[in-house]
Motif scaffolding. Structure first.
Motif: not given
Lengths: 542, 542
Positions: A220-223, A226-228, A230-231, A233-234, A460
């Motif tokens: 589940n890398a964030g990087g 993500l702010l733009r 999303g994760s 999971h979406g 984030d």
């Protein structure tokens, strides 16, 4: 900042030129000494690190003496090797190349595998797991081996399943933007492929040149995006995975909407190879933005940083793609170590914010950003600011954010935490830790602690707490722990924002998860993998 | 379209004025006659529907004779009622009000509960489930009772757990935009609360005045904002749920990043009350856009519709908030039934597209949309178009999309499917079904089938296939099924894009899910709810 400096030029975020796989800085996390850096940040090149690289990496089994080999697992026989060789190419214990699969890229973790398997298809992975499960042979799925918590290398003699050879892009639909690819596709390869089609992979991190899409999903890398976007999971629409008994779970949907039962793929996102091997991923990829801008500005209080963030979301709204926080300490460290001239001429402020916008219309983005910054200057929400006028300037501004982890190692070492904290209290951890060091007389000229540094992905709610030290000191550790974990626990924060658990954090997960949650997680692990063969000794203690 | 018509005025999407809880149209789905409408669309007011409302609603147990009461479940005793009464307010069999909890709003499904519980806290829910589980009493969690598949009303004597009394907003952080609220908060209440703070709930649907946030999460509601804000799997950050044995699972994180173990909350999103009761939700809510525009245009081919969609995503990118597809048949039906003048003057085209933009800067949005439409007109990708100049015009344009389900019932009845199909083939289902009706001589003047209508959320790959008929006819059903389901299955589509399974679709789920997936789902259900007390007889056959 004078209006003249507000002229904006087309720029590109320089993220793609940063490669994390150079020499790492000597760091500490959770009281343990190790070499690491955030996966998306530029690593250090200190003498200490160079020396440490020359040494043989210590066996993880020695670093973690409390982790014993599980006697339920069978030991590999020559019959096993022969059987696996009939399924796919293998690398056996005799090969010199096997050590690369035993050791992580940070050279912190080293396992003792005697066999690496290189499946070429989902069917191969299925055959491998079916046999391994029947024989109770433990396995470790390995992607790009770019993780930071030791999740993708063995500890004892677990068999490595390398996903390197499963690297085909299966399909891309330019209308929907949906990409389907094998788990072993390198993130940068996928993103370059998408760039040719005017799309973008909704995830970006410094390790993109090596990490695998499957590994990104498994952790589940964030990087940086993500702010733009999303994760995962979406954005992940489907996953193909092989369960521990060899069953192929084909949940490789290419649909944005599919309400027909439990969303099984979600369990695999962030499961770190503990309940199955992800063999393919389906993901929705947005249009690639045609315009980008970078600005850096100084803010006097954390209240005003929050005000700036609220207004950035409101006024830049749909084009905001990064909101990075750096404290003044971090910027002084960068200036001192690099000798570079700080980007803002005015008086020093307590905080600095880097904003990036990405949009479909350069003129509109420029106008929005300019108007936003002028308004913030006028009512003194921000004290000073600068807008990159070209790509070189943009890269320079980013370097004041991305250079922090490197310079923090300058004085000899650094204690490092990567945490999520509710936004309101994001910076209080830094202040509280600093106050404790002062209280204990450990901070200052000639003392162990150089300073306490805070920075991170404000957008984030992800803080990096760094404590640069002149030398590692038990007293420093006692001030930090369990204080930091308890502090995070009280605020319902996370002890691992984006790096996962692996070996490094399995001992600390109870600071971020309740006993009920852990109990449900353990029961799920046991439900999917009753023999416990999948990536053992990691993630959550069973 | 002349340039003069491209003058754009500030408008508001009229979604909030649509209430679905009026008299529904007589529809058929899956060969069964029932009253329904899409939850976010304006319902019909036909004589048939009015008549049907006057009748007592048929018991679901009679409509589905293959569903037998599970003998494992205990029957409610007076001691049970006394015990539950000691926990929270109850509604017993003697109350006239109980029927409202037994019957769904469409008046299609009717259960036989003899007890409704109204917990006021998570602790109440925990006590209820602990006792129910120990006694093997089956339960049905009920939110706003606005579902379309009969998921929230009992079938036999399951006890209803109404979430109406758990309706507090627990917290909102204006900096992060994170809302935490009880499951029983009405969606519109949450959105109004957020509007006051300049934020927006990242989900919108016509039932917003009645549906609960907890129900939205339990059914993974899709609705009108999915194209822009993504699915609940991405926006929901945390869930508090009570497991079937009464254990409270506190996964109510308010963090965007938290990589510490399996993402348990994801299992509850879309689980339709089968593995626990959601008692609270944490969700990230974006800034409310300050500007909106609506445009409608005609396109000659589906290839050009796809081209328009690609270009809309590229050129409108970050401001695109709706991309709705309507075929010419649907528009002719609306014109014929309502007698309204069609919005475009030019020649009829095979397809019509409604685009909505939402952004932070009206002038920029206007300019982007105008430039986009002019370019499409110039190279003849679109044949004709109109831009709403005020809110009335915008509402009128939306009515040509939202009026479709209502008018489809005009001739006597309608067979209706709500499906996801990979975008490239989205419209082929309509063409193939139409061709079959022609082949079988069932379509045309005086024949059973009036026409075949296709429309839907193109942006989400979500098609509504409607077959308006003059009368229900076994021959029509035989042409439709299993053809439609098999057609969807071949394309890996979904037989339920956003409405879930409930009672209505539990028999058909195998068309969208493989046996392995179903087997894993069944095992998970059994794992969480070994006594099967949670919302039995629905979702997936166990």
């Amino acid at each position: 900042m004078t209006p003249a400096r507000l002229i904006i030029r087309a720029i590109r975020r320089p993220g793609s030129i940063i490669h994390p796989f150079q020499r790492p800085v000597l760091l500490r996390l959770g009281g343990q000494r190790f070499n690491t850096t955030e996966s998306h940040e530029r690593p250090a090149t200190t003498a200490t690190a160079t020396t440490s690289q020359k040494k043989q990496v210590r066996l993880t089994a020695e670093s973690y003496p409390n982790i014993k080999r599980d006697s339920r697992f069978a030991k590999l026989t020559s019959e096993d090797v022969a059987h696996f060789s009939s399924i796919c190419p293998v690398l056996s214990a005799e090969s010199d190349d096997i050590e690369a699969f035993n050791t992580d890229w940070m050279r912190k973790y080293r396992g003792q595998t005697r066999l690496v398997l290189k499946p070429k298809s989902t069917a191969d992975v299925s055959e491998i797991l079916k046999y391994s499960n029947s024989r109770s042979l433990a396995v470790v799925p390995q992607g790009g081996n770019t993780g930071l918590v030791g999740g993708s290398v063995p500890i004892y003699d677990e068999i490595v399943i390398s996903m390197n050879s499963m690297n085909n892009i299966r399909s891309f639909d330019p209308v929907s933007g949906i990409l389907v690819c094998d788990a072993g596709v390198v993130l940068e390869t996928a993103d370059n492929y998408l760039a040719d089609q005017g799309h973008i992979f909704p995830l970006d991190l410094g390790a993109k040149g090596s990490c695998h899409v499957g590994g990104n999903v498994a952790t589940n890398a964030g990087g940086l995006r993500l702010l733009r976007y999303g994760s995962l999971h979406g954005t992940v629409l489907g996953v193909e995975a092989v369960l521990p008994d060899g069953t192929i779970l084909d949940d490789l949907s290419t649909l944005r909407k599919n309400n027909t039962g439990y969303d099984l793929k979600q369990l695999f996102i962030g499961s770190e190879g503990t309940i199955g091997v992800i063999t393919a991923v389906s993901i929705i990829c947005p249009q690639r933005p045609s315009a980008q801008n970078v600005a850096l500005f100084g803010v006097n209080t954390f209240e005003k940083v929050q005000e700036t963030f609220i207004r950035a979301k409101r006024e830049l709204g749909e084009i905001l793609s990064a909101f990075e926080l750096m404290d003044d300490t971090s910027q002084r460290c960068v200036a001192q170590v690099t000798g570079k001239k700080r980007p803002l001429d005015g008086e020093e402020t307590k905080f600095y914010v880097l904003i990036e916008t990405s949009g479909s219309n350069k003129e509109h983005d420029d106008e929005k950003l300019e108007k936003f910054l002028m308004a913030l200057m006028e009512d003194e929400t921000i004290a000073d600011g600068v807008l990159a006028q070209d790509e070189t300037q943009a890269r320079n501004l980013w370097s004041w954010r991305e250079g922090i982890p490197e310079v923090c190692g300058h004085w000899g070492g650094v204690y490092k935490y990567d945490v999520s904290i509710p936004l309101k209290e994001l910076y209080s951890l830094v202040e509280d830790v600093k106050a404790r060091f002062i209280e204990y007389g450990l901070l200052g000229e000639g003392e162990a602690v150089v300073d306490v540094v805070g920075y991170g992905h404000m957008g984030d709610s992800n803080l990096h707490l760094n404590v640069p030290v002149r030398s590692y000191d038990k007293r420093v550790e006692e001030v930090l722990e369990p204080f930091v974990y308890e502090w995070i626990q009280k605020r319902r924060g996370s002890i691992s924002a984006e790096h996962g658990l692996g070996v490094a954090k399995r001992e600390y997960v109870q600071y971020s998860r309740g006993e009920t949650e852990l109990s449900v997680m353990r029961s799920l692990k046991n439900h999917f993998d009753p023999k416990g063969i999948m990536n053992p000794y990691k993630y959550i203690k069973t």
